[in-house]
Design a protein around this motif. Sequence first.
Motif, PDB file in Angstrom:
ATOM      1  N   UNK A 133       2.543  14.469  -9.004  1.00 37.52           N
ATOM      2  CA  UNK A 133       3.075  15.802  -8.702  1.00 37.52           C
ATOM      3  C   UNK A 133       4.016  16.277  -9.801  1.00 37.52           C
ATOM      4  N   UNK A 134       4.862  15.381 -10.315  1.00 37.21           N
ATOM      5  CA  UNK A 134       5.762  15.734 -11.414  1.00 37.21           C
ATOM      6  C   UNK A 134       4.966  16.087 -12.665  1.00 37.21           C
ATOM      7  N   UNK A 135       3.931  15.332 -12.940  1.00 37.46           N
ATOM      8  CA  UNK A 135       3.074  15.592 -14.087  1.00 37.46           C
ATOM      9  C   UNK A 135       2.468  16.984 -13.985  1.00 37.46           C
ATOM     10  N   UNK A 163       0.834  -1.203   0.000  1.00 37.03           N
ATOM     11  CA  UNK A 163       0.000   0.000   0.000  1.00 37.03           C
ATOM     12  C   UNK A 163       0.870   1.256   0.000  1.00 37.03           C
ATOM     13  N   UNK A 164       2.008   1.187   0.671  1.00 33.15           N
ATOM     14  CA  UNK A 164       2.901   2.355   0.712  1.00 33.15           C
ATOM     15  C   UNK A 164       3.518   2.654  -0.649  1.00 33.15           C
ATOM     16  N   UNK A 165       3.571   1.665  -1.559  1.00 35.99           N
ATOM     17  CA  UNK A 165       4.108   1.909  -2.896  1.00 35.99           C
ATOM     18  C   UNK A 165       3.241   2.867  -3.707  1.00 35.99           C
ATOM     19  N   UNK A 166       1.992   3.054  -3.296  1.00 35.78           N
ATOM     20  CA  UNK A 166       1.130   3.986  -4.020  1.00 35.78           C
ATOM     21  C   UNK A 166       1.632   5.423  -3.894  1.00 35.78           C
ATOM     22  N   UNK A 167       2.439   5.703  -2.870  1.00 34.05           N
ATOM     23  CA  UNK A 167       3.027   7.039  -2.732  1.00 34.05           C
ATOM     24  C   UNK A 167       3.898   7.396  -3.935  1.00 34.05           C
ATOM     25  N   UNK A 168       4.495   6.389  -4.570  1.00 32.27           N
ATOM     26  CA  UNK A 168       5.294   6.637  -5.774  1.00 32.27           C
ATOM     27  C   UNK A 168       4.426   7.259  -6.867  1.00 32.27           C
TER      28      UNK A 168
END
Length: 137
Positions: free
Chosen positions: A130-132, A119-124
Motif C-alpha cells: 500500500x505504501x509503494x 501467516x498473519x505477518x503477511x499483512x505487513x
Amino acid sequence: MPLISTKGVYGLAAMYELSRHNDETPMQIKDISANASIPQNYLEQLLSKLRRAELVTSIRGARGGYLLAKKPEDIKIVEILVALEDDIKIVDSKVDNPILDLFFDESKEKMKKIFDLSLSNLDEYQNKYNEFLHYNI
C-alpha cells in the motif's frame, strides 16, 4: 532448481486468502480460486494436503467450504510449505561430498528459520504494498 514449487506458492496464497476472510463462515473453493488466481482443480489437491496437515478444516454442504484450523498468528509459513512440499529443499538429493552435505543441511535449517513467520505477518507486506502504491501514484 526451485526452492518452492507452485504447490508451495499457490498453497501459501490460498492460506493467505483464508486468513483475510474475516467472516466465520467457510470460504468456498471457487472464491479462494478466483481471489488467489489458482486453478480450482489444483487448489482442491492443495487444500486436501493442508487439511491432512490440520492447517485447514473443511465443511461439507451447500454452504460449506474451508476455514483455517487455527488463528493466522498460530500458523507458521514454514508449516504450510512443509505440508505441501514435504520439506524445504535446497538441493533435490544428497551430493557425494560430506562437506557440501553439511553445508546444504545447514542452509535448509536457515531457510526454515527465514519462513518462521506466522501467516498473519503477511499483512505487513500488504502495508508495504500500500505504501509503494501511495508513493508511486
